[in-house]
Design a protein around this motif. Sequence first.
Motif, PDB file in Angstrom:
ATOM      1  N   THR A   1      -2.701  -2.197  13.434  1.00 41.67           N
ATOM      2  CA  THR A   1      -2.953  -3.631  13.474  1.00 41.67           C
ATOM      3  C   THR A   1      -3.050  -4.156  12.039  1.00 41.67           C
ATOM      4  OG1 THR A   1      -5.359  -3.400  13.450  1.00 41.67           O
ATOM      5  CG2 THR A   1      -4.259  -3.326  15.610  1.00 41.67           C
ATOM      6  N   ARG A   2      -2.994  -5.480  11.890  1.00 40.52           N
ATOM      7  CA  ARG A   2      -3.102  -6.058  10.544  1.00 40.52           C
ATOM      8  C   ARG A   2      -4.442  -5.709   9.925  1.00 40.52           C
ATOM      9  NH1 ARG A   2      -0.362  -9.523   7.478  1.00 40.52           N
ATOM     10  NH2 ARG A   2      -1.529 -10.588   5.826  1.00 40.52           N
ATOM     11  N   ALA A   3      -5.508  -5.741  10.734  1.00 41.57           N
ATOM     12  CA  ALA A   3      -6.835  -5.409  10.213  1.00 41.57           C
ATOM     13  C   ALA A   3      -6.886  -3.963   9.722  1.00 41.57           C
ATOM     14  CB  ALA A   3      -7.889  -5.645  11.299  1.00 41.57           C
ATOM     15  N   GLU A   4      -6.239  -3.044  10.453  1.00 43.45           N
ATOM     16  CA  GLU A   4      -6.216  -1.631  10.051  1.00 43.45           C
ATOM     17  C   GLU A   4      -5.434  -1.451   8.750  1.00 43.45           C
ATOM     18  OE1 GLU A   4      -6.473   0.948  14.181  1.00 43.45           O
ATOM     19  OE2 GLU A   4      -4.592  -0.073  13.705  1.00 43.45           O
ATOM     20  N   ILE A   5      -4.325  -2.183   8.621  1.00 45.64           N
ATOM     21  CA  ILE A   5      -3.528  -2.083   7.392  1.00 45.64           C
ATOM     22  C   ILE A   5      -4.320  -2.617   6.199  1.00 45.64           C
ATOM     23  CG2 ILE A   5      -1.391  -2.753   6.228  1.00 45.64           C
ATOM     24  CD1 ILE A   5      -0.146  -3.062   9.041  1.00 45.64           C
ATOM     25  N   GLU A   6      -5.001  -3.748   6.394  1.00 40.25           N
ATOM     26  CA  GLU A   6      -5.802  -4.324   5.306  1.00 40.25           C
ATOM     27  C   GLU A   6      -6.901  -3.360   4.881  1.00 40.25           C
ATOM     28  OE1 GLU A   6      -7.066  -7.993   7.001  1.00 40.25           O
ATOM     29  OE2 GLU A   6      -5.301  -9.123   6.282  1.00 40.25           O
ATOM     30  N   ALA A   7      -7.513  -2.679   5.839  1.00 39.60           N
ATOM     31  CA  ALA A   7      -8.589  -1.738   5.516  1.00 39.60           C
ATOM     32  C   ALA A   7      -8.067  -0.529   4.732  1.00 39.60           C
ATOM     33  CB  ALA A   7      -9.261  -1.264   6.808  1.00 39.60           C
ATOM     34  N   ARG A   8      -6.794  -0.197   4.917  1.00 37.83           N
ATOM     35  CA  ARG A   8      -6.230   0.996   4.270  1.00 37.83           C
ATOM     36  C   ARG A   8      -5.358   0.656   3.068  1.00 37.83           C
ATOM     37  NH1 ARG A   8      -4.883   4.644   9.664  1.00 37.83           N
ATOM     38  NH2 ARG A   8      -6.438   3.632  10.958  1.00 37.83           N
ATOM     39  N   PHE A   9      -5.191  -0.643   2.802  1.00 39.77           N
ATOM     40  CA  PHE A   9      -4.216  -1.046   1.790  1.00 39.77           C
ATOM     41  C   PHE A   9      -4.516  -0.454   0.416  1.00 39.77           C
ATOM     42  CE2 PHE A   9      -2.383  -3.842  -1.418  1.00 39.77           C
ATOM     43  CZ  PHE A   9      -1.062  -3.872  -0.993  1.00 39.77           C
ATOM     44  N   GLU A  10      -5.773  -0.490  -0.016  1.00 43.23           N
ATOM     45  CA  GLU A  10      -6.115   0.008  -1.348  1.00 43.23           C
ATOM     46  C   GLU A  10      -5.835   1.507  -1.463  1.00 43.23           C
ATOM     47  OE1 GLU A  10      -6.778  -1.701  -4.040  1.00 43.23           O
ATOM     48  OE2 GLU A  10      -6.544  -3.516  -2.823  1.00 43.23           O
ATOM     49  N   ASP A  11      -6.083   2.257  -0.388  1.00 44.96           N
ATOM     50  CA  ASP A  11      -5.767   3.693  -0.404  1.00 44.96           C
ATOM     51  C   ASP A  11      -4.266   3.915  -0.488  1.00 44.96           C
ATOM     52  OD1 ASP A  11      -8.408   4.416  -0.269  1.00 44.96           O
ATOM     53  OD2 ASP A  11      -8.440   4.594   1.918  1.00 44.96           O
ATOM     54  N   ILE A  12      -3.498   3.090   0.231  1.00 44.52           N
ATOM     55  CA  ILE A  12      -2.031   3.194   0.178  1.00 44.52           C
ATOM     56  C   ILE A  12      -1.541   2.917  -1.239  1.00 44.52           C
ATOM     57  CG2 ILE A  12       0.124   2.129   0.962  1.00 44.52           C
ATOM     58  CD1 ILE A  12      -1.277   1.607   3.661  1.00 44.52           C
ATOM     59  N   LEU A  13      -2.077   1.855  -1.834  1.00 41.79           N
ATOM     60  CA  LEU A  13      -1.664   1.474  -3.188  1.00 41.79           C
ATOM     61  C   LEU A  13      -2.029   2.565  -4.199  1.00 41.79           C
ATOM     62  CD1 LEU A  13      -0.398  -0.708  -4.940  1.00 41.79           C
ATOM     63  CD2 LEU A  13      -2.645  -1.779  -5.144  1.00 41.79           C
ATOM     64  N   ALA A  14      -3.224   3.142  -4.050  1.00 36.89           N
ATOM     65  CA  ALA A  14      -3.662   4.194  -4.978  1.00 36.89           C
ATOM     66  C   ALA A  14      -2.782   5.433  -4.854  1.00 36.89           C
ATOM     67  CB  ALA A  14      -5.119   4.554  -4.702  1.00 36.89           C
ATOM     68  N   PHE A  15      -2.413   5.803  -3.634  1.00 36.74           N
ATOM     69  CA  PHE A  15      -1.587   6.995  -3.447  1.00 36.74           C
ATOM     70  C   PHE A  15      -0.178   6.760  -3.995  1.00 36.74           C
ATOM     71  CE2 PHE A  15       0.946  10.218  -1.477  1.00 36.74           C
ATOM     72  CZ  PHE A  15       0.092  11.303  -1.331  1.00 36.74           C
ATOM     73  N   ALA A  16       0.402   5.587  -3.694  1.00 39.31           N
ATOM     74  CA  ALA A  16       1.762   5.298  -4.169  1.00 39.31           C
ATOM     75  C   ALA A  16       1.815   5.196  -5.684  1.00 39.31           C
ATOM     76  CB  ALA A  16       2.259   4.000  -3.541  1.00 39.31           C
ATOM     77  N   ASP A  17       0.759   4.649  -6.307  1.00 45.31           N
ATOM     78  CA  ASP A  17       0.642   4.582  -7.765  1.00 45.31           C
ATOM     79  C   ASP A  17       1.855   3.908  -8.404  1.00 45.31           C
ATOM     80  OD1 ASP A  17      -0.541   4.953 -10.223  1.00 45.31           O
ATOM     81  OD2 ASP A  17       0.253   6.986 -10.487  1.00 45.31           O
ATOM     82  N   ILE A  18       2.209   2.717  -7.866  1.00 44.55           N
ATOM     83  CA  ILE A  18       3.351   1.989  -8.442  1.00 44.55           C
ATOM     84  C   ILE A  18       2.897   0.722  -9.173  1.00 44.55           C
ATOM     85  CG2 ILE A  18       5.008   2.884  -6.770  1.00 44.55           C
ATOM     86  CD1 ILE A  18       4.811   0.212  -5.296  1.00 44.55           C
ATOM     87  N   GLY A  19       1.570   0.532  -9.297  1.00 40.52           N
ATOM     88  CA  GLY A  19       1.042  -0.554 -10.110  1.00 40.52           C
ATOM     89  C   GLY A  19       1.462  -1.932  -9.629  1.00 40.52           C
ATOM     90  N   ASP A  20       1.831  -2.798 -10.595  1.00 37.67           N
ATOM     91  CA  ASP A  20       2.170  -4.194 -10.291  1.00 37.67           C
ATOM     92  C   ASP A  20       3.478  -4.343  -9.527  1.00 37.67           C
ATOM     93  OD1 ASP A  20      -0.125  -4.964 -11.569  1.00 37.67           O
ATOM     94  OD2 ASP A  20       0.865  -5.374 -13.494  1.00 37.67           O
ATOM     95  N   PHE A  21       4.239  -3.251  -9.417  1.00 36.28           N
ATOM     96  CA  PHE A  21       5.498  -3.338  -8.675  1.00 36.28           C
ATOM     97  C   PHE A  21       5.259  -3.600  -7.185  1.00 36.28           C
ATOM     98  CE2 PHE A  21       7.421  -1.422 -12.400  1.00 36.28           C
ATOM     99  CZ  PHE A  21       8.683  -2.003 -12.419  1.00 36.28           C
ATOM    100  N   ILE A  22       4.012  -3.448  -6.729  1.00 37.97           N
ATOM    101  CA  ILE A  22       3.703  -3.710  -5.321  1.00 37.97           C
ATOM    102  C   ILE A  22       4.011  -5.164  -4.970  1.00 37.97           C
ATOM    103  CG2 ILE A  22       1.293  -4.362  -5.682  1.00 37.97           C
ATOM    104  CD1 ILE A  22       2.653  -2.191  -2.785  1.00 37.97           C
TER     105      ILE A  22
END
Length: 432
Positions: A122-143
Amino acid sequence: MSSEPVIRVRGLTKAYPMYARPHHRLLELLFGERGGRWRREHVALNDVGFDVAAGETVGIVGRNGSGKSTLLQLLCGTLTPSGGEAVVRGRVAALLELGAGFNPEFTGRENVFLNGTVLGLTRAEIEARFEDILAFADIGDFIEQPVRTYSSGMYVRLAFAVAISVDPDVLIVDEALSVGDEAFQRKCFARIEQLRERGTTVLFVSHSSQSIVQLCHRAIWLENGEIRADGVPREVVALYHRATLGGASDPVEGAPQPAAATTAEDIEVALEPCAAAVEFPRNGAFIGGATLVDEHGAHAPYLERGRRYRFGYSLHIESIVDDLRAGMMLRNRTGIEISGALVRPQTGLARTFAGGERMRIVFEFDCLLAPGVYFLSCGAMGVKDGREEFLHRWLDAFEFTVIESAGYGVRAVEPHGIVDLRFDAAIRPLEH
């Protein structure tokens, strides 16, 4: 593990129509198949069957075109089988190809929400996990940039980060991870280990023998769309490498063995420098006629862990050289120097060599390397006009593959890492 399989495959077959001419497809539409007049079929997968238990990690090996990717796509439901069935229970996360499911015009952030929704969050689940996704991908401002501007490595970082964020019951991964750099691959496999420990079923394709042996409970070898072997990873990988790399069979007991090559004229199978080889300028000598043979002197197209081998090359002296030394170095695919050796002429031989002399340099060693691809470098140095200089050298000249040996045996202490140090270890009770 549950007794009910998470993945159940029975008689799975996939055939693709092949047309000799583009217009034959139209003719078939207009006039019917007419007994296959307009086409022939390519069977990518033929009557494949197996079960995968909950929490099991299964690696799939095989040559390009053997049906590995077709199998994974059938399991994920992105392809329809021509026959048989594939049943997968639970939430499935798949990374089948680079950027699959991404819209190239959307930003990375938008694609995270799009892809996460497709995977059942769900959108709420994605929002709750977004920071972890961003940290793992480690692509910085390219997000915040359109993914069409991403490099292939950035694509796969983000795709894998989203796939593992759904806490899947089944994770299916094709060879997409080979695109990432070494550090990211290590991070991905560490995460796969975590998922395994939580009971996630993992099915993945890899050309890395070491990954298959170390990560998997089981390995399946596909060849021409059929299962050739299914069992213990080190045994399946050894069978696969023997079949694909070729070479001499194991010596028959009591049979005469070929003599080892000792001079350039005796060499039957000389190694060809690989595409990555770097030759430095000749400076008073040159190297040629390199060979890699087993303990019986037979050409070794691949090395089996635990056996003894001999690497040799000819050295032709072109000018006066003092204090001659010749060497070799083993490196892995990331350039890490694993081991090497330097040898001087034996006692009693001249310390000064004149132009025109030739000699054979030989190094014998036990192969204690983990399965994988490695590179051999070689070179010679000496003193010319009072200065120590390289006479000639090749960097990463020869590529070779190490495989598991069926005769190496399963030991109480399982080796891990690049080199097997033949550890002895024990677990002993403490005295009270």
